[in-house]
Enzyme design. Structure first.
Site, PDB file in Angstrom:
ATOM      1  N   HIS A   1      23.572 -58.224   5.467  1.00 14.84           N
ATOM      2  CA  HIS A   1      22.108 -58.301   5.516  1.00 14.84           C
ATOM      3  C   HIS A   1      21.540 -57.423   6.626  1.00 14.84           C
ATOM      4  CE1 HIS A   1      18.846 -60.132   3.484  1.00 14.84           C
ATOM      5  NE2 HIS A   1      18.639 -61.197   4.232  1.00 14.84           N
TER       6      HIS A   1
ATOM      7  N   ASN B   1      12.997 -63.074   7.382  1.00 19.32           N
ATOM      8  CA  ASN B   1      11.848 -63.539   6.591  1.00 19.32           C
ATOM      9  C   ASN B   1      10.514 -63.471   7.342  1.00 19.32           C
ATOM     10  OD1 ASN B   1      12.352 -65.623   8.334  1.00 19.32           O
ATOM     11  ND2 ASN B   1      12.335 -67.243   6.807  1.00 19.32           N
TER      12      ASN B   1
ATOM     13  N   ASP C   1      18.922 -53.772   3.131  1.00 17.90           N
ATOM     14  CA  ASP C   1      20.090 -53.970   2.276  1.00 17.90           C
ATOM     15  C   ASP C   1      19.614 -54.207   0.839  1.00 17.90           C
ATOM     16  OD1 ASP C   1      19.089 -56.487   3.534  1.00 17.90           O
ATOM     17  OD2 ASP C   1      20.503 -57.418   2.149  1.00 17.90           O
TER      18      ASP C   1
ATOM     19  N   ASN D   1      13.669 -61.075   1.317  1.00 16.06           N
ATOM     20  CA  ASN D   1      12.667 -61.813   2.100  1.00 16.06           C
ATOM     21  C   ASN D   1      11.961 -60.972   3.157  1.00 16.06           C
ATOM     22  OD1 ASN D   1      12.916 -64.228   0.705  1.00 16.06           O
ATOM     23  ND2 ASN D   1      14.666 -64.872   1.942  1.00 16.06           N
TER      24      ASN D   1
END
Length: 195
Positions: free
Chosen positions: A23, A71, A96, A117
């Site tokens: 991520h 997020n 990513d 997100n």
């Protein structure tokens, strides 16, 4: 010619436990680009992250790594963009991408968040404007929706990470063209790269 890029944002999660996870491919790419351009990033409270400014091919550009979790990435992006009155088309976000295999990187302009997100929050914080550019770093898909969280927050095996980093290296080579507004030239080179 596209609008010149004045802000490049790398997405990831802060903290040592996330540093090597898939991520954080956006962070990996931004760090590699900052290093290649000798731009140092330092904490900047008003921009909620690590920021640095440099001149690349005569073009002034900010680099930004949000210090919030993924997020809430939009908080940092909107803070810097609003402060310097940047439009979404002057922003490139590196993130990513599950829908691309490891070793592949692709540019894209506009579009939805695709469940990412960080992108979702950036779109929201920019007043639901989706017109920013993206550099999508492929991390592959685990094959099943239920395994996505573990996949993105997990560490890639060595060979897979090497493929991701090879794509990042190639992306860093073409980013100066993007900054100059030569997105088509950068796309042609990056999209023909086979890691």
């Amino acid at each position: 010619m596209t609008a010149p890029i004045s802000l490049i944002v790398g997405l990831g999660n802060p903290g040592n436990e996330y540093e090597h996870t898939r991520h954080n491919a956006g962070f990996w790419c931004l760090d590699a680009f900052a290093h290649s351009q000798r731009i140092s990033l330092s904490p900047d409270k008003k921009f909620h992250g690590l920021a640095g400014k440099g001149h690349i091919n005569g073009q002034e550009c900010w680099l930004l790594k949000p210090a919030t979790f993924m997020n809430r990435s939009g908080l940092a992006v909107a803070a810097l963009a609003n402060f310097y009155k940047l439009k979404p088309e002057n922003i490139l976000v590196i993130h990513d991408e599950l829908d691309l295999p490891a070793g592949i990187a692709r540019f894209k302009t506009g579009g939805g968040h695709g469940g990412q997100n960080g992108l979702r929050d950036i779109i929201s914080q920019l007043g639901n404007n989706k017109d920013f550019h993206r550099l999508r770093i492929g991390i592959g898909h685990p094959g099943d929706k239920s395994r996505v969280t573990g996949h993105v927050l997990g560490r890639a095996p060595v060979a897979e990470e090497q493929s991701i980093r090879a794509a990042i290296d190639e992306a860093c080579r073409v980013l100066p063209d993007v900054l100059n507004g030569e997105m088509a030239k950068a796309m042609n080179r990056l999209h023909s790269f086979k890691g």
